[in-house]
Write a protein that holds these residues in place. Structure first.
Motif, PDB file in Angstrom:
ATOM      1  N   VAL A 180       0.865  -1.190   0.000  1.00  0.00           N
ATOM      2  CA  VAL A 180       0.000   0.000   0.000  1.00  0.00           C
ATOM      3  C   VAL A 180       0.894   1.231   0.000  1.00  0.00           C
ATOM      4  O   VAL A 180       1.851   1.305   0.773  1.00  0.00           O
ATOM      5  N   ARG A 181       0.561   2.186  -0.880  1.00  0.00           N
ATOM      6  CA  ARG A 181       1.246   3.495  -0.833  1.00  0.00           C
ATOM      7  C   ARG A 181       0.218   4.547  -0.438  1.00  0.00           C
ATOM      8  O   ARG A 181      -0.926   4.489  -0.894  1.00  0.00           O
ATOM      9  N   CYS A 182       0.644   5.497   0.379  1.00  0.00           N
ATOM     10  CA  CYS A 182      -0.309   6.554   0.722  1.00  0.00           C
ATOM     11  C   CYS A 182       0.376   7.915   0.637  1.00  0.00           C
ATOM     12  O   CYS A 182       1.592   8.016   0.483  1.00  0.00           O
ATOM     13  N   THR A 183      -0.444   8.943   0.731  1.00  0.00           N
ATOM     14  CA  THR A 183       0.046  10.319   0.657  1.00  0.00           C
ATOM     15  C   THR A 183       0.317  10.829   2.081  1.00  0.00           C
ATOM     16  O   THR A 183       0.246  10.061   3.046  1.00  0.00           O
ATOM     17  N   ASN A 184       0.623  12.122   2.217  1.00  0.00           N
ATOM     18  CA  ASN A 184       0.994  12.698   3.522  1.00  0.00           C
ATOM     19  C   ASN A 184      -0.124  12.532   4.547  1.00  0.00           C
ATOM     20  O   ASN A 184      -1.223  13.041   4.334  1.00  0.00           O
TER      21      ASN A 184
ATOM     22  N   ASP B  39       9.734  28.903  -0.630  1.00  0.00           N
ATOM     23  CA  ASP B  39       8.521  29.711  -0.844  1.00  0.00           C
ATOM     24  C   ASP B  39       7.238  28.942  -0.511  1.00  0.00           C
ATOM     25  O   ASP B  39       6.149  29.510  -0.600  1.00  0.00           O
ATOM     26  N   GLY B  40       7.372  27.667  -0.164  1.00  0.00           N
ATOM     27  CA  GLY B  40       6.178  26.896   0.220  1.00  0.00           C
ATOM     28  C   GLY B  40       5.329  26.472  -0.972  1.00  0.00           C
ATOM     29  O   GLY B  40       4.191  26.049  -0.795  1.00  0.00           O
ATOM     30  N   SER B  41       5.888  26.551  -2.174  1.00  0.00           N
ATOM     31  CA  SER B  41       5.075  26.209  -3.362  1.00  0.00           C
ATOM     32  C   SER B  41       4.889  24.712  -3.570  1.00  0.00           C
ATOM     33  O   SER B  41       3.930  24.316  -4.240  1.00  0.00           O
ATOM     34  N   PRO B  42       5.778  23.825  -3.045  1.00  0.00           N
ATOM     35  CA  PRO B  42       5.542  22.396  -3.268  1.00  0.00           C
ATOM     36  C   PRO B  42       4.155  21.970  -2.784  1.00  0.00           C
ATOM     37  O   PRO B  42       3.672  22.448  -1.750  1.00  0.00           O
ATOM     38  N   ARG B  43       3.537  21.067  -3.562  1.00  0.00           N
ATOM     39  CA  ARG B  43       2.158  20.662  -3.285  1.00  0.00           C
ATOM     40  C   ARG B  43       2.133  19.220  -2.783  1.00  0.00           C
ATOM     41  O   ARG B  43       2.840  18.356  -3.304  1.00  0.00           O
ATOM     42  N   ARG B  44       1.327  18.972  -1.754  1.00  0.00           N
ATOM     43  CA  ARG B  44       1.190  17.636  -1.179  1.00  0.00           C
ATOM     44  C   ARG B  44      -0.289  17.323  -1.031  1.00  0.00           C
ATOM     45  O   ARG B  44      -1.118  18.216  -0.820  1.00  0.00           O
ATOM     46  N   ASP B  45      -0.592  16.031  -1.075  1.00  0.00           N
ATOM     47  CA  ASP B  45      -1.950  15.570  -0.808  1.00  0.00           C
ATOM     48  C   ASP B  45      -2.013  15.151   0.662  1.00  0.00           C
ATOM     49  O   ASP B  45      -1.105  14.464   1.150  1.00  0.00           O
ATOM     50  N   TRP B  46      -3.086  15.524   1.357  1.00  0.00           N
ATOM     51  CA  TRP B  46      -3.179  15.277   2.802  1.00  0.00           C
ATOM     52  C   TRP B  46      -4.282  14.282   3.107  1.00  0.00           C
ATOM     53  O   TRP B  46      -5.418  14.435   2.642  1.00  0.00           O
ATOM     54  N   LEU B  47      -3.938  13.270   3.895  1.00  0.00           N
ATOM     55  CA  LEU B  47      -4.845  12.171   4.238  1.00  0.00           C
ATOM     56  C   LEU B  47      -4.889  12.056   5.767  1.00  0.00           C
ATOM     57  O   LEU B  47      -3.835  11.919   6.406  1.00  0.00           O
ATOM     58  N   ALA B  48      -6.092  12.092   6.340  1.00  0.00           N
ATOM     59  CA  ALA B  48      -6.198  11.959   7.803  1.00  0.00           C
ATOM     60  C   ALA B  48      -5.734  10.566   8.220  1.00  0.00           C
ATOM     61  O   ALA B  48      -6.073   9.567   7.571  1.00  0.00           O
ATOM     62  N   VAL B  49      -4.991  10.501   9.312  1.00  0.00           N
ATOM     63  CA  VAL B  49      -4.404   9.219   9.737  1.00  0.00           C
ATOM     64  C   VAL B  49      -5.500   8.190  10.049  1.00  0.00           C
ATOM     65  O   VAL B  49      -5.319   6.990   9.842  1.00  0.00           O
ATOM     66  N   GLU B  50      -6.659   8.676  10.498  1.00  0.00           N
ATOM     67  CA  GLU B  50      -7.773   7.751  10.773  1.00  0.00           C
ATOM     68  C   GLU B  50      -8.232   7.094   9.470  1.00  0.00           C
ATOM     69  O   GLU B  50      -8.559   5.899   9.440  1.00  0.00           O
TER      70      GLU B  50
ATOM     71  N   PRO C 218      -2.512 -11.456  -2.792  1.00  0.00           N
ATOM     72  CA  PRO C 218      -1.061 -11.468  -3.011  1.00  0.00           C
ATOM     73  C   PRO C 218      -0.711 -10.689  -4.279  1.00  0.00           C
ATOM     74  O   PRO C 218      -1.374 -10.837  -5.306  1.00  0.00           O
ATOM     75  N   GLY C 219       0.305  -9.845  -4.187  1.00  0.00           N
ATOM     76  CA  GLY C 219       0.746  -9.072  -5.352  1.00  0.00           C
ATOM     77  C   GLY C 219      -0.016  -7.769  -5.560  1.00  0.00           C
ATOM     78  O   GLY C 219       0.369  -6.975  -6.429  1.00  0.00           O
ATOM     79  N   ALA C 220      -1.074  -7.524  -4.791  1.00  0.00           N
ATOM     80  CA  ALA C 220      -1.857  -6.285  -4.988  1.00  0.00           C
ATOM     81  C   ALA C 220      -1.016  -5.059  -4.623  1.00  0.00           C
ATOM     82  O   ALA C 220      -0.192  -5.096  -3.703  1.00  0.00           O
ATOM     83  N   VAL C 221      -1.230  -3.983  -5.373  1.00  0.00           N
ATOM     84  CA  VAL C 221      -0.624  -2.683  -5.043  1.00  0.00           C
ATOM     85  C   VAL C 221      -1.768  -1.685  -4.927  1.00  0.00           C
ATOM     86  O   VAL C 221      -2.483  -1.453  -5.905  1.00  0.00           O
ATOM     87  N   ASP C 222      -1.967  -1.138  -3.742  1.00  0.00           N
ATOM     88  CA  ASP C 222      -3.066  -0.187  -3.538  1.00  0.00           C
ATOM     89  C   ASP C 222      -2.544   1.201  -3.207  1.00  0.00           C
ATOM     90  O   ASP C 222      -1.476   1.347  -2.605  1.00  0.00           O
ATOM     91  N   HIS C 223      -3.340   2.188  -3.593  1.00  0.00           N
ATOM     92  CA  HIS C 223      -3.034   3.592  -3.311  1.00  0.00           C
ATOM     93  C   HIS C 223      -4.131   4.192  -2.444  1.00  0.00           C
ATOM     94  O   HIS C 223      -5.317   3.998  -2.734  1.00  0.00           O
ATOM     95  N   LEU C 224      -3.723   4.917  -1.414  1.00  0.00           N
ATOM     96  CA  LEU C 224      -4.660   5.639  -0.547  1.00  0.00           C
ATOM     97  C   LEU C 224      -4.317   7.122  -0.621  1.00  0.00           C
ATOM     98  O   LEU C 224      -3.220   7.518  -0.221  1.00  0.00           O
ATOM     99  N   ALA C 225      -5.253   7.917  -1.150  1.00  0.00           N
ATOM    100  CA  ALA C 225      -5.021   9.360  -1.271  1.00  0.00           C
ATOM    101  C   ALA C 225      -6.194  10.107  -0.665  1.00  0.00           C
ATOM    102  O   ALA C 225      -7.326   9.619  -0.674  1.00  0.00           O
ATOM    103  N   GLY C 226      -5.913  11.300  -0.142  1.00  0.00           N
ATOM    104  CA  GLY C 226      -6.988  12.108   0.425  1.00  0.00           C
ATOM    105  C   GLY C 226      -7.730  12.923  -0.625  1.00  0.00           C
ATOM    106  O   GLY C 226      -8.798  13.444  -0.375  1.00  0.00           O
ATOM    107  N   ARG C 227      -7.119  13.041  -1.828  1.00  0.00           N
ATOM    108  CA  ARG C 227      -7.639  13.935  -2.891  1.00  0.00           C
ATOM    109  C   ARG C 227      -7.857  15.327  -2.321  1.00  0.00           C
ATOM    110  O   ARG C 227      -8.894  15.954  -2.507  1.00  0.00           O
ATOM    111  N   ASN C 228      -6.862  15.750  -1.594  1.00  0.00           N
ATOM    112  CA  ASN C 228      -6.928  17.001  -0.858  1.00  0.00           C
ATOM    113  C   ASN C 228      -5.567  17.677  -0.972  1.00  0.00           C
ATOM    114  O   ASN C 228      -4.792  17.722  -0.026  1.00  0.00           O
ATOM    115  N   GLU C 229      -5.283  18.149  -2.202  1.00  0.00           N
ATOM    116  CA  GLU C 229      -3.942  18.664  -2.477  1.00  0.00           C
ATOM    117  C   GLU C 229      -3.859  20.160  -2.213  1.00  0.00           C
ATOM    118  O   GLU C 229      -4.751  20.911  -2.610  1.00  0.00           O
TER     119      GLU C 229
END
Ligand SMILES: NC(=O)c1ccc[n+]([C@@H]2O[C@H](COP(=O)([O-])OP(=O)(O)OC[C@H]3O[C@@H](n4cnc5c(N)ncnc54)[C@H](O)[C@@H]3O)[C@@H](O)[C@H]2O)c1
Length: 306
Positions: free
Chosen positions: A168-172, A202-213, A228-239
């Motif tokens: 599993v990969r997730c965002t910030n 300058d704070g311009s880099p952009r990140r997606d934020w996901l609540a830890v809950e 087995p072998g699955a790759v999942d993504h968890l994103a907040g869609r909150n960039e």
């Protein structure tokens, strides 16, 4: 499910995951070295069995996995700035430690191993680009490189040995119990103690934020729907830009201004994950709104800071 081991369960995401799994009726074991980033106080009141050990301790890993129905491997060195100053610990824990986890799982015949990774393995996303599960790694800092290398081991164990592993990969993540060195806790502490927030560049880099809950709910779903072998993504869609999040923290802390400091080396312009496949597969979507989650996080950090 039954018995689940969480490595790194005394850390930020791990301690939320232990709550989530235990609340859903799983019997949880935690293996954690209690580095500067881990704290058993994070688990007070949450049922679990604790194994105080380093990932490099194969015998302890095997004991913690013995008879378990699955494991979620979160233990890692996780702070990018530290990886720029002292990369060695990141490769020892994140790469060698992951190899030790894979070998222990193989030795005891663990039926399910879910490995936790990050959007950072892909490096910078171009405007409008978001990375799918099979995209190529281009890590931009030593932390990301160590996580990409750990992923390579997971794929190799799947290919060479048919190991029952998934990823599993997730965002910030943001939320309670995050170490004060990380962005939102650090900005909260600066606002409280200095009355202003200094950001990298300058704070311009952009990140997606996901609540830890929400992240913990997604990890539980990925274990319960294990393939087995699955790759999942968890994103907040909150960039958002880092500056926008720092300004929101400043506003919650009574109007602390945000100023630019030195840029951090290796800063990627944006990270972005395409999570459409996983939302459908796992029946998962975030439930915590950013304004509500950020206010609760800042309140928690402000109580802890200083
Ligand atoms: N926090 C995020 O935003 C985020 C985003 C994407 C992925 N991740 C990944 O999620 C996982 C957890 O991240 P986190 O933010 O909770 O990290 P954290 O730094 O808060 O916690 C890490 C935990 O691992 C333990 N640990 C470290 N080295 C160890 C070792 N050698 N042996 C045993 N235990 C050890 C620490 O004591 C701590 O309890 C990591 O794999 C990280 O790469 C985090």
């Amino acid at each position: 499910m039954g018995v689940v081991l969480v490595t790194g369960g005394a850390g930020f995401i791990g301690s939320q995951l232990v709550r989530e799994l235990s609340g859903a009726g799983h019997r949880v074991r935690v293996l954690d070295a209690l580095t500067y980033a881990g704290d058993r106080a994070h688990l007070i009141g949450v049922p679990h069995e604790f194994f105080h050990a380093d990932l490099q301790d194969g015998a302890a890993l095997r004991a913690a996995m013995d008879g378990a129905d699955g494991a979620i491997h979160l233990a890692a060195e996780s702070h990018v700035s530290r990886s720029l100053a002292s990369p060695g610990a990141f490769f020892a824990t994140n790469v060698e430690g992951t190899r030790a986890v894979l070998e222990a799982a193989q030795a005891v015949g663990l039926p399910r191993l879910l490995h936790m990774s990050t959007d950072e393995v892909f490096g910078a996303a171009l405007p409008g680009q978001s990375f799918g599960p099979g995209d190529r790694h281009r890590p931009g800092n030593p932390y990301a490189a160590s996580k990409a290398a750990a992923e390579s081991l997971v794929f190799a164990w799947r290919h060479s040995f048919g190991a029952p592993v998934a990823l599993v990969r997730c965002t910030n993540n943001y939320g309670p119990r995050q170490h004060l060195e990380k962005a939102i806790p650090c900005w909260t502490a600066m606002a409280k103690n200095n009355g202003l927030i200094v950001i990298h560049g300058d704070g311009s880099p952009r990140r997606d934020w996901l609540a830890v809950e929400d992240c913990a709910r997604g990890l539980r779903r990925a274990l319960e729907a294990f393939e087995p072998g699955a790759v999942d993504h968890l994103a907040g869609r909150n960039e958002r830009s880092n500056r926008a999040v720092a300004e929101a923290v400043g506003a919650l802390m009574g109007g602390a201004p945000v100023v630019s400091g030195p840029a951090r080396p290796g800063q990627d312009a944006a990270y972005r994950l395409d999570d459409r496949h996983s939302r459908a597969r796992l029946g998962w979507r975030p439930q915590v709104g950013f304004a509500e989650g950020l206010a609760a996080t800042v309140a928690w950090c402000a109580r802890r800071a200083g």
